[in-house]
Design an enzyme around this catalytic site. Sequence first.
Site, mmCIF file in Angstrom:
data_model
loop_
_atom_site.group_PDB
_atom_site.id
_atom_site.type_symbol
_atom_site.label_atom_id
_atom_site.label_comp_id
_atom_site.label_asym_id
_atom_site.label_seq_id
_atom_site.Cartn_x
_atom_site.Cartn_y
_atom_site.Cartn_z
ATOM 1 N N SER A 100 33.281 54.785 30.141
ATOM 2 C CA SER A 100 33.896 54.525 31.435
ATOM 3 C C SER A 100 33.051 53.587 32.295
ATOM 4 C CB SER A 100 34.161 55.865 32.129
ATOM 5 O OG SER A 100 34.988 55.698 33.241
ATOM 6 N N ASP A 240 37.266 49.723 36.276
ATOM 7 C CA ASP A 240 36.006 50.103 35.631
ATOM 8 C C ASP A 240 36.110 49.757 34.145
ATOM 9 O OD1 ASP A 240 37.734 52.121 34.823
ATOM 10 O OD2 ASP A 240 36.226 53.694 34.942
ATOM 11 N N ASP A 242 36.704 51.228 31.306
ATOM 12 C CA ASP A 242 37.822 51.625 30.445
ATOM 13 C C ASP A 242 39.150 51.600 31.185
ATOM 14 O OD1 ASP A 242 37.318 53.881 32.023
ATOM 15 O OD2 ASP A 242 37.883 55.277 30.441
ATOM 16 N N ASP A 244 40.526 53.278 33.573
ATOM 17 C CA ASP A 244 41.285 54.460 33.995
ATOM 18 C C ASP A 244 41.193 54.644 35.506
ATOM 19 O OD1 ASP A 244 38.668 55.393 34.216
ATOM 20 O OD2 ASP A 244 39.056 57.307 33.230
#
EC number: 5.4.2.10
Length: 447
Positions: A100, A240, A242, A244
Amino acid sequence: MDRMFGTDGVRGIANTELTAQIAYNLGRAGAYVLTEGAHKPKILVAKDTRISGDMLESALVAGILSVGAEAVILGVVPTPAVAYLTREYNADAGVMISASHNPVEYNGIKFFNNKGYKLSDELEDGIQKVIESDFEGVPSPIGIDLGRERIEVAALEDYTEFAKQTIPYNLKGMKIALDCANGASYKSAVKAFRDLGADVFVINDNPDGTNINKNCGSTHPEELMDYVVKKGCDLGFAFDGDADRCLAVDENGKLINGDFILMLCANYLKEIGKLKDDTLVVTVMSNLGLDIACRGFGIKLEKTKVGDRYVLEEMTKDNYVLGGEQSGHVIFLDYNTTGDGLVTALQVASIVKKKEKTLSELCSVMKELPQVLVNATVPNDKKNIYLEDTEIVEAIKEIEAKLNGVGRVLIRPSGTEPLVRVMLEGENQAEIDEMAHGLANLILSKI
């Protein structure tokens, strides 16, 4: 053995804490535990752009294949794409390899069940038990019963098309800046906004394996804040690693965090009659300003522990449609089963277009109380010292007395890093800044 799974899967420094062996074990145990019935299971596997993703993907896939499951390789796609495509492709599970927002040396492995939800603690513990039992009872098929790997070339396109269909308007005439954090959104976000007709300006969309989250993206939005103004954009979005989560930037270059995004989206959904029970789900870290603004709009707040998994649990329990965190994890449960940075960005952009107001105007109805967050580096076995040490407990009581009901103290151990987060909210920025640092230093002095 300590619990392998933290608040967001298994995470650590790749190749020392999170090794290829651990990835293999997780692939083997995960494919076994998450498979229901006698059919040949299908597990989706994706990753972000960090250099260790190749190593961990190879090991994870080997583990999946070793129990006779099929591994469907999605390539570099956002975490929410895995959640969506697990449902769309009727897979038994999905796995995302990502850490992440963490720096490049970290990586993580996160599972989704066949409905696209992150795993319950019980299922995670079940996977760990299989590993700790040295795979007792787990089959080792041979010959034609071994698993095969398949590459799904349409994954990115399928996810992008899904995200675009979550808004009812095109974005023609809008100038939008995107900071892709050199991460998993570097193709999908740009394509979605361009397909919808926006004039798109992009930074940090050249991942090289080592530059993910490096002075960019939602954890370092300063470059985007300048870029939006420089290019004369209507608004900008920072993802960010990833994707999400996302944060927004208004036309003046001011950062718009998840609390403002949630307020904006909740108010709009209430106006069009789509906010279930007029309720928004947030965490205890949300700013008191959000409480005040929502009260004014007749929106009720349900508060949970910190972590998007707890927000999601509360949402699914009562079928609430919107929830999230100040950090920019926003869940639109009508669309996806996890925080989705691209879907969030598209919703905000479409609201700005529909309302024919600037983002700064739309956000002006909420006033944030000053909030200070200080991280204290604390070993994992000392993370609860703030509850146990009498001097720290007394110091917290003294601060709460000084704040006199207009503000609060919140101390939270990180679920993924050796940190304790000290958060203070109050009316006087300088005062709470001094108190937060003083409290963090007191905690550090006790370890």
